[in-house]
Design a protein around this motif. Structure first.
Motif, PDB file in Angstrom:
ATOM      1  N   HIS A   1     -13.863 -42.178   7.306  1.00 30.03           N
ATOM      2  CA  HIS A   1     -14.559 -41.025   6.365  1.00 30.03           C
ATOM      3  C   HIS A   1     -14.867 -42.142   5.021  1.00 30.03           C
ATOM      4  O   HIS A   1     -14.361 -41.545   4.353  1.00 30.03           O
ATOM      5  CB  HIS A   1     -13.655 -39.617   6.326  1.00 30.03           C
ATOM      6  CG  HIS A   1     -14.317 -38.853   5.701  1.00 30.03           C
ATOM      7  ND1 HIS A   1     -14.825 -37.429   5.987  1.00 30.03           N
ATOM      8  CD2 HIS A   1     -15.028 -38.791   4.584  1.00 30.03           C
ATOM      9  CE1 HIS A   1     -15.515 -36.597   5.525  1.00 30.03           C
ATOM     10  NE2 HIS A   1     -15.577 -37.038   4.062  1.00 30.03           N
TER      11      HIS A   1
ATOM     12  N   HIS B   1     -19.053 -42.342   2.588  1.00 30.83           N
ATOM     13  CA  HIS B   1     -19.820 -41.677   2.432  1.00 30.83           C
ATOM     14  C   HIS B   1     -20.911 -43.360   2.021  1.00 30.83           C
ATOM     15  O   HIS B   1     -20.639 -43.663   0.273  1.00 30.83           O
ATOM     16  CB  HIS B   1     -20.392 -40.818   1.897  1.00 30.83           C
ATOM     17  CG  HIS B   1     -19.701 -39.156   1.890  1.00 30.83           C
ATOM     18  ND1 HIS B   1     -20.507 -38.403   2.801  1.00 30.83           N
ATOM     19  CD2 HIS B   1     -18.481 -38.707   2.687  1.00 30.83           C
ATOM     20  CE1 HIS B   1     -19.746 -37.707   2.875  1.00 30.83           C
ATOM     21  NE2 HIS B   1     -18.298 -37.610   2.708  1.00 30.83           N
TER      22      HIS B   1
ATOM     23  N   HIS C   1     -17.610 -31.636   8.247  1.00 31.80           N
ATOM     24  CA  HIS C   1     -16.221 -31.901   6.718  1.00 31.80           C
ATOM     25  C   HIS C   1     -16.170 -29.870   6.662  1.00 31.80           C
ATOM     26  O   HIS C   1     -17.033 -29.577   6.939  1.00 31.80           O
ATOM     27  CB  HIS C   1     -17.170 -31.855   5.524  1.00 31.80           C
ATOM     28  CG  HIS C   1     -17.560 -33.115   5.267  1.00 31.80           C
ATOM     29  ND1 HIS C   1     -18.130 -34.010   5.923  1.00 31.80           N
ATOM     30  CD2 HIS C   1     -17.396 -33.975   4.081  1.00 31.80           C
ATOM     31  CE1 HIS C   1     -18.577 -34.856   5.319  1.00 31.80           C
ATOM     32  NE2 HIS C   1     -17.687 -35.081   4.438  1.00 31.80           N
TER      33      HIS C   1
ATOM     34  N   HIS D   1     -10.848 -33.409   5.480  1.00 31.05           N
ATOM     35  CA  HIS D   1     -10.421 -32.170   4.086  1.00 31.05           C
ATOM     36  C   HIS D   1      -9.686 -31.666   4.287  1.00 31.05           C
ATOM     37  O   HIS D   1      -8.371 -32.219   3.687  1.00 31.05           O
ATOM     38  CB  HIS D   1     -11.883 -31.583   3.077  1.00 31.05           C
ATOM     39  CG  HIS D   1     -12.349 -33.121   2.786  1.00 31.05           C
ATOM     40  ND1 HIS D   1     -12.337 -33.052   1.880  1.00 31.05           N
ATOM     41  CD2 HIS D   1     -13.954 -32.912   2.976  1.00 31.05           C
ATOM     42  CE1 HIS D   1     -12.775 -34.233   1.348  1.00 31.05           C
ATOM     43  NE2 HIS D   1     -13.945 -33.932   2.027  1.00 31.05           N
TER      44      HIS D   1
ATOM     45  N   ASP E   1     -12.654 -41.142   1.839  1.00 33.85           N
ATOM     46  CA  ASP E   1     -14.034 -39.987   1.381  1.00 33.85           C
ATOM     47  C   ASP E   1     -14.646 -41.157   0.417  1.00 33.85           C
ATOM     48  O   ASP E   1     -15.751 -40.448  -0.511  1.00 33.85           O
ATOM     49  CB  ASP E   1     -13.253 -39.384   1.361  1.00 33.85           C
ATOM     50  CG  ASP E   1     -15.099 -38.048   0.621  1.00 33.85           C
ATOM     51  OD1 ASP E   1     -15.509 -38.148   1.932  1.00 33.85           O
ATOM     52  OD2 ASP E   1     -14.461 -36.944   0.144  1.00 33.85           O
TER      53      ASP E   1
END
Ligand code: NIG
Ligand code: FE
Length: 389
Positions: free
Chosen positions: A71, A73, A228, A251, A302
């Motif tokens: 995960h 970004h 998410h 999460h 994340d």
């Protein structure tokens, strides 16, 4: 002896994750490992280490599978250090800063975005991450989501279309139109570069009906589902993910008993992202509760400029052990085999014959040191596809 073969010898502790003898880490002592054609070809006692073209002497150190960061970004421009400073002075995290990054990302050139992904990917590799999932989600136009994924695909097979990150400002008063656009032209432009679809299912982002509609369109286009869920408060995301057969719900900070039961009865992995709780000064998810219920747990960074600007899986392992009541063994498993499960991959996250030769040689005798010596650069050497990096 095969041409191009490599043996890693004198491994004091080899974490295989083969699950044998009831030990999830499948630890072998005094081991050796042979690499051929980028794959693990043989594992055994150091005494029987075969000859090979090249040899790396681990000198009694621990060797483990490369981390699988499921995960991240990474396609964005700018940073939000000021937002972080405001949080540390007491401001809450709401996700509102996502739009700031969207503005910067739209204004950036392809080469700037590519350079940022490359820099973060290199940072990750230095810290032992050999597999990474990369999401779009800071473009939020057809062209900007497609180019984010095109750039992400230059770095990984595990690309995720997150056009439903937030409703962008220009659609603020017509979210239904935005959802229609995500399911229509945006998905069509994104799907050729994506393996997965993701939605930020949260108050202030997308509700359960919108998330279900978007994920169903993605599934129909051949994408796997992840989402998410339950980051900022309790909500329908986790149960929606289970209902849709998501590979992972990520999460999982605010869970009800019904959420935990749904996960426990499913194939869906709960991916915990302690860098986000660290960086937003929020309560950590209760990993112990999930593990005790029999849920498969993964750990990931994340990595993003807002809620968790770390690329370090060792940092997440240490946080998980100290703050989330995971044992060091559970955390190491979650950061390797757990991440592979969250990406539904069987070729990474373990060191068994046939697996990709992605491994870490630690500057330490045991995997325990990853949590025992937090913040210390313990990644001595990384092999990616059998190649020393
Ligand atoms: O996973 N929660 C939604 N998305 C990211 C945060 C993105 C941001 O703040 O820029 C997350 O935490
Ligand atoms: Fe995220």
């Amino acid at each position: 002896m095969t041409r191009g073969s490599l043996v890693v010898d004198h491994i004091g502790e080899l974490v295989t994750n083969d699950g044998r003898d009831g030990d999830p880490l499948g630890i072998r002592r005094d081991a050796a490992l042979l690499v051929e054609d980028g794959q693990v070809a043989w594992i055994g006692s150091a005494r029987y280490a075969p000859a090979a073209d090249r040899r790396i002497d681990a000198g009694g150190a621990a060797v483990l599978p490369g981390f699988v960061d499921s995960h991240a970004h990474l396609v964005f421009a700018g940073d939000r250090a000021a937002e972080f400073a405001a949080r540390m002075a007491g401001e809450p995290y709401t996700g509102g800063g996502i739009r700031t990054t969207v503005g910067a990302t739209r204004a950036a050139s392809d080469d700037d975005l590519r350079a940022t992904v490359g820099r973060l990917r290199a940072e990750m590799l230095r810290q032992g991450t050999t597999t990474v999932e990369i999401k779009s989600g800071y473009g939020l136009t057809v062209a900007d989501e497609a180019r984010s994924l095109r750039i992400a695909a230059e770095f990984t097979e595990d690309t995720t279309f997150l056009g439903a990150h937030v409703v962008p400002a220009e659609y603020a008063d017509r979210p239904d139109d935005y959802v229609g656009m995500v399911c229509g032209p945006m998905l069509a432009a994104a799907a050729p570069y994506a393996r997965w679809i993701d939605v930020f299912c949260e108050r202030g982002a997308f509700d359960a009906d919108h998330a279900r509609a978007i994920l169903a369109c993605g599934q129909a286009a051949g994408l796997g589902v992840r989402l998410h869920a339950n980051q900022l408060g309790p909500g329908p995301g986790v149960r929606l993910g289970v209902e849709l057969g998501a590979a992972s719900v990520d999460h999982c900070t605010h869970l009800t008993d019904a959420d935990v039961d749904a996960l426990a009865g499913s194939e869906t992995v709960a991916t915990l992202l302690p860098g986000a709780e660290f960086s937003t000064r929020s309560p950590y998810p209760d990993a112990r509760r999930l593990l005790d219920a029999g849920v498969t747990v993964a750990l990931a960074t994340d990595c993003n400029p807002g809620s968790s600007y770390t690329s370090s899986m060792p940092f997440c392992v240490a946080l998980a052990v100290r703050e989330m009541r995971m044992t060091p063994a559970e955390a190491v498993w979650a950061a390797t085999a757990g991440g592979a499960a969250a990406l539904r991959r069987t070729d990474v996250g373990r060191l068994t014959p046939g697996a990709r030769a992605d491994l870490i040689i630690l500057d330490a005798p045991s995997h325990l040191h990853l949590a025992y010596r937090p913040g210390v650069p313990l990644i001595r050497q990384v092999l990616h596809n059998g190649v020393p990096r």
